[in-house]
Design an enzyme around this catalytic site. Structure first.
Site, short mmCIF file in Angstrom:
data_model
loop_
_atom_site.label_atom_id
_atom_site.label_comp_id
_atom_site.label_asym_id
_atom_site.label_seq_id
_atom_site.Cartn_x
_atom_site.Cartn_y
_atom_site.Cartn_z
N ASP A 98 6.61 -23.83 -3.33
CA ASP A 98 7.68 -24.43 -4.13
C ASP A 98 7.21 -25.81 -4.60
O ASP A 98 6.64 -26.57 -3.81
CB ASP A 98 8.94 -24.57 -3.24
CG ASP A 98 10.20 -24.13 -3.96
OD1 ASP A 98 10.47 -24.67 -5.04
OD2 ASP A 98 10.91 -23.27 -3.42
N ASP A 199 10.85 -25.74 -9.04
CA ASP A 199 12.28 -26.00 -8.85
C ASP A 199 12.91 -26.65 -10.08
O ASP A 199 12.35 -27.61 -10.62
CB ASP A 199 12.43 -26.95 -7.64
CG ASP A 199 13.85 -27.08 -7.18
OD1 ASP A 199 14.41 -26.07 -6.72
OD2 ASP A 199 14.40 -28.19 -7.27
N GLU A 255 12.03 -22.17 -12.14
CA GLU A 255 13.45 -21.94 -11.95
C GLU A 255 14.18 -22.54 -13.15
O GLU A 255 13.97 -23.72 -13.48
CB GLU A 255 13.95 -22.58 -10.66
CG GLU A 255 15.34 -22.08 -10.31
CD GLU A 255 16.12 -23.04 -9.43
OE1 GLU A 255 17.12 -22.62 -8.84
OE2 GLU A 255 15.74 -24.22 -9.32
N HIS A 328 17.71 -17.79 -1.80
CA HIS A 328 18.34 -18.68 -0.83
C HIS A 328 19.54 -19.44 -1.39
O HIS A 328 20.19 -20.17 -0.66
CB HIS A 328 17.29 -19.67 -0.32
CG HIS A 328 16.80 -20.57 -1.43
ND1 HIS A 328 16.06 -20.10 -2.48
CD2 HIS A 328 16.98 -21.88 -1.66
CE1 HIS A 328 15.80 -21.09 -3.31
NE2 HIS A 328 16.35 -22.19 -2.84
N ASP A 329 19.80 -19.31 -2.69
CA ASP A 329 20.91 -20.03 -3.31
C ASP A 329 22.11 -19.14 -3.61
O ASP A 329 23.11 -19.61 -4.18
CB ASP A 329 20.47 -20.66 -4.64
CG ASP A 329 19.51 -21.82 -4.44
OD1 ASP A 329 19.58 -22.48 -3.39
OD2 ASP A 329 18.67 -22.04 -5.34
C1 GLC Z 1 17.08 -25.35 -6.74
C2 GLC Z 1 16.91 -24.85 -5.33
C3 GLC Z 1 18.10 -25.25 -4.53
C4 GLC Z 1 18.18 -26.76 -4.54
C5 GLC Z 1 18.18 -27.33 -5.96
C6 GLC Z 1 17.89 -28.80 -5.97
O1 GLC Z 1 18.16 -24.77 -7.37
O2 GLC Z 1 16.66 -23.48 -5.33
O3 GLC Z 1 18.06 -24.74 -3.23
O4 GLC Z 1 19.33 -27.18 -3.88
O5 GLC Z 1 17.18 -26.74 -6.74
O6 GLC Z 1 16.55 -29.05 -5.66
#
Ligand code: GLC
Length: 549
Positions: A98, A199, A255, A328-329
């Site tokens: 990540d 991310d 992401e 995980h979100d």
């Molecule tokens: C992304 C991650 C999440 C995190 C956010 C801020 O969405 O997947 O878990 O809280 O970024 O870094």
């Protein structure tokens, strides 16, 4: 379209905190992952994506990094990391790390310096506005509730944080920041890391006028039009690609909050030389209601299918898709898109049949391979996630019906996916000998890896079969896709074909037996998630795979 190892592979995502603890401190660690590599390999997956394992004060469980070159001691430090990488190499498994560079932790030394004074060399590493402690520079709301601006006494200005107050946004306009980021990327890629999941990478370029958001604008639109897809995002990604990514044979997945069909193709176009894939959230925000995530509405299945169809179309000739239903979100896929009650087994199998037969690289999130489900704690105290807790506080302050809100938490909280991996029926599901950092799901005595290994028809064995089937048939990787029943309210039926083969898939996304007319053609039943395929009706949550002969 070029063939590639990362198109043909399958990713397994690990949330290291919740995978396997070997020290008894209640937190998963890298040694735990090393111990489970035989298991992981037995699934047939080819790449592992690890959520952040760097040094972090853990305000947002590692998504707030205080040292980008150091693996947190909690996880076993850099030594354990080197051991993990070597052990993965031996097995031919690829590692995706990540990369969290939209923001750092406020405890990173850059920010510690930056906040001291306006003429500190690091000050311009972050984003500062305004000069009045009682007046926010604009009305922007953080993804985790509250203003995005926090006052800094020493310099008499606010800094920007799109996430928590301990996650200040980095200033990508500053070429020094970009250089630092590329050096960090180079550090990990030179070590032998095979890929990066970036991310919230769609947020790195800010709209510098910081104009107010119209009050009535839904948050989904704010994300797309105000926070994400800023004016220089493609320029920055091209620069990162040119400066560092292109020197290695790696895979990248960005992401992309706010990345929809309008913006998506550009991020992943092979011609543009930015990223290989993005995670878009069109299908995972589908049940957000007028008040957002914690105001869920029933899932519109026809729209769900349309999203997959449209994304497939958009990337058919240029770019590549990522195929996932959770991480995980988000909540557990069997609870959200299947039926985690009587049809847990059937629907979990259906969902992996879907994941492995769409075009794009499939992602499996830890625990889904044994059909792990959501949790429903009776008190907010049992929830750890900063997003859930902040949303709770905001709802309380707004005078909302908190019983209703608790139900929404049961449905949507990120902690649904973060409960410890269920290895066996012993105390704490075999995750730890200590006290788990977050409560274990109470269903672990029946839902766990050890039990699933022993049952010939388990979800786990079906995952292995489905992953192997996908890898043995490149038609399922590269072949064309057509949705045959786009308007059907409960069946998902499509074809995947190329010069080598022609597959027909049908899934019954419902609790009711449903009639279906097999399209004409010489289709032979290959397998499905029920043993008897001869029924005229598709059983609840039945999936079938056919092939033309
Ligand atoms: C992304 C991650 C999440 C995190 C956010 C801020 O969405 O997947 O878990 O809280 O970024 O870094």
């Amino acid at each position: 379209m070029n063939n590639n190892w990362w198109k043909e592979g399958v990713v397994y995502q690990i949330y290291p905190r919740s995978y396997k603890d070997t020290t008894g401190n209640g937190l998963g660690d890298l040694e735990g992952i090393i111990q489970q590599l035989d298991y992981i390999q037995s699934l047939g997956v080819t790449m592992l994506w690890l959520c952040p394992i760097y040094e972090s004060p853990n305000d947002d469980n590692g998504y707030d990094i205080s040292d980008y070159r150091k693996i947190s001691d909690e996880f076993g430090g850099n030594k354990s990391f080197d051991r993990l990488l070597a052990a993965m190499r031996e097995r031919g498994l690829k590692l995706i790390m990540d990369l969290v560079v939209n923001h750092s932790s406020d405890e990173h030394h850059w920010f510690q310096q930056a906040k001291k004074s306006k003429d500190n060399p690091y000050h311009d590493y972050y984003i500062w506005r305004g000069n009045n402690p009682n007046e926010k520079p604009n009305n922007w709301q953080s993804v985790f509730n509250g203003s995005v601006w926090k006052w800094n006494e020493a310099t008499q200005e606010h800094f920007l944080h799109l996430y928590t107050q301990k996650q200040p946004d980095l200033n990508w306009e500053n070429p020094k920041v970009r250089k630092e980021v590329y050096a960090i990327v180079d550090f990990w890629l030179a070590k032998g890391v095979d890929g990066l999941r970036m991310d919230v990478i769609s947020l790195i370029s800010k709209r510098l006028a910081f104009e107010d958001v119209p009050n009535e604008m839904p948050f989904i639109d704010v994300m797309e039009k105000v926070y994400a897809n800023g004016p220089r995002v493609h320029e920055f990604l091209k620069e990162m690609n040119r400066e560092v990514l292109s020197n290695y044979d790696i895979v990248t997945v960005g992401e992309g909050p706010g990345v929809n069909l309008v913006h998506g193709p550009r991020y992943v176009s092979a011609r543009e030389k930015e990223l290989n894939m993005v995670f878009h959230f069109d299908h995972l925000t589908i049940d957000f209601g007028p008040d957002g995530k914690y105001d869920p509405v029933p899932l519109d299945f026809v729209r769900f299918k349309a999203i997959f169809r449209q994304w497939d179309e958009a990337l058919a000739n240029d770019g590549w898709n990522s195929i996932f239903l959770g991480n995980h979100d988000f909540s557990r896929i069997v609870s959200r898109f299947g039926n985690d009650g009587v049809y847990r087994e059937q629907s979990a199998k259906l969902l992996v049949t879907l994941l492995m037969t769409l075009r794009g690289t499939p992602y499996v999130y830890q625990g889904d391979e044994i059909g792990m489900t959501n949790v429903a704690h009776s008190s907010i105290e049992c929830y750890d996630d900063v997003e859930t807790r902040n949303a709770w506080k905001a709802a309380e302050a707004a005078g909302k019906d908190m019983n209703k809100f608790l139900k929404a938490v049961h449905w949507q909280s990120r902690d649904n996916a973060r409960t410890p991996m269920q290895w066996n029926a012993s105390e704490n599901a075999g995750f730890t000998t200590g006290k788990p950092w977050i409560p274990v799901n109470k269903n672990y005595p029946t839902i766990n890896v050890e039990t699933a290994e022993k049952e010939a028809n388990s979800i786990l064995h079906y995952y292995r079969k489905m992953i192997a089937f996908r890898k043995a048939n490149t038609t399922l990787v590269y072949g064309d896709f057509v949705d045959l029943l786009p308007e059907h309210p409960q069946l998902y039926c499509y074809r995947r074909w190329d010069k080598e083969a022609n597959f027909l898939l049908v899934h019954n996304f419902s609790d009711t037996p449903t009639s279906w007319e097999k399209p004409s053609g010489n289709y032979e039943f290959v397998f499905g998630n029920y043993s008897n395929e001869k029924q005229a009706l598709l059983a609840p949550w039945e999936s079938r795979i056919y092939r033309s002969v």
